[in-house]
Design an enzyme around this catalytic site. Structure first.
Site, PDB file in Angstrom:
ATOM      1  N   ASP A  85      82.124   0.614   3.838  1.00  0.00           N
ATOM      2  CA  ASP A  85      80.787   0.046   3.823  1.00  0.00           C
ATOM      3  C   ASP A  85      80.854  -1.246   3.001  1.00  0.00           C
ATOM      4  O   ASP A  85      81.834  -1.486   2.281  1.00  0.00           O
ATOM      5  CB  ASP A  85      79.825   1.054   3.189  1.00  0.00           C
ATOM      6  CG  ASP A  85      78.445   0.489   2.952  1.00  0.00           C
ATOM      7  OD1 ASP A  85      77.864  -0.068   3.906  1.00  0.00           O
ATOM      8  OD2 ASP A  85      77.956   0.593   1.818  1.00  0.00           O
TER       9      ASP A  85
ATOM     10  N   ASP B  75      78.606   4.287  -0.276  1.00  0.00           N
ATOM     11  CA  ASP B  75      77.831   4.618  -1.480  1.00  0.00           C
ATOM     12  C   ASP B  75      76.552   5.386  -1.184  1.00  0.00           C
ATOM     13  O   ASP B  75      75.771   5.631  -2.111  1.00  0.00           O
ATOM     14  CB  ASP B  75      77.481   3.334  -2.241  1.00  0.00           C
ATOM     15  CG  ASP B  75      76.493   2.453  -1.482  1.00  0.00           C
ATOM     16  OD1 ASP B  75      76.740   2.173  -0.291  1.00  0.00           O
ATOM     17  OD2 ASP B  75      75.478   2.046  -2.074  1.00  0.00           O
TER      18      ASP B  75
END
Length: 219
Positions: A9, A167
């Site tokens: 990400d 996250d």
């Protein structure tokens, strides 16, 4: 089986972009006469793509303003992409170490594709990313696994041999749906408990811990 590829990400994982996202959204809201939000509120607003970010930021009952606010956001963010955004400590070194051992690297973000590519090129120029995907009209956003699986195919690596680092719960849900090894990072936009509740196989508190977790992974 060792991991042969790792998909990352971007926001909250490789780069800390919350300040610029908050500033751009608050600028757009104020431009249209709407109330702004404290920066901390954006920890929960981000993650599902820019349109969802704006929908969450615009007050209830003001849906007619979502598109105008979105347009203002994009125009401002385009000019202020690098005002406050920087990579997290140790990230370049971690990526270099993974690449040096032969691991293929890629990025998958729900952020607009153009912004993702510009951020990666400017802030992580030394990283050997084989592919960088932002939000694209032909691919559904995470946590749908379609884009992650397309990346694995492009990299020539089976999903089971791919790590997926992020996250948020969205990233861990993507990893599980794609059959990849999900690793969470504790320095991002969400809590460790959220990552664990959504299936993180490991959670790293530093870039060095992340490197160790990926090297030690046994899918």
């Amino acid at each position: 089986m060792l991991l042969r590829a790792v998909i990352f990400d971007l926001d909250g994982t490789l780069v800390d972009s919350l300040g610029d996202i908050a500033d751009a959204t608050n600028h757009a809201l104020a431009h249209h006469g709407l109330p702004t939000h404290p920066e901390s509120a954006y920890l929960r607003f981000v993650g599902s793509g820019v349109r969802e970010l704006i929908r969450r930021a615009v007050p209830s009952g003001q849906d007619a303003l979502i598109e105008p606010v979105l347009a203002s956001y994009k125009a401002y963010y385009d000019d202020h992409l690098f005002d406050r955004t920087a990579h997290y400590p140790g990230i370049p070194e971690m990526l270099t170490a993974l690449a040096a051992q032969g691991t293929k690297l890629a990025v998958l973000s729900n952020k607009s594709d153009d912004f993702v590519k510009r951020l990666v090129a400017r802030l992580l120029p030394q990283a050997s990313f084989a592919a960088v995907y932002g939000e694209r009209p032909e691919l559904p956003r995470k946590p749908d696994p379609t884009a992650a699986l397309a990346l694995a195919s492009e990299l020539g690596v089976p999903p089971a041999a791919c790590g997926f680092v992020g996250d948020t719960s969205i990233d861990m849900d993507t990893a599980r749906a794609a059959g990849m090894y999900g690793v969470g990072v504790a320095w991002g936009f969400r809590e460790v408990d959220e990552l664990k509740a959504h299936g993180a196989r490991a959670v790293a508190a530093t870039a060095a811990e992340l490197l160790a977790a990926l090297r030690d992974a046994r899918p």
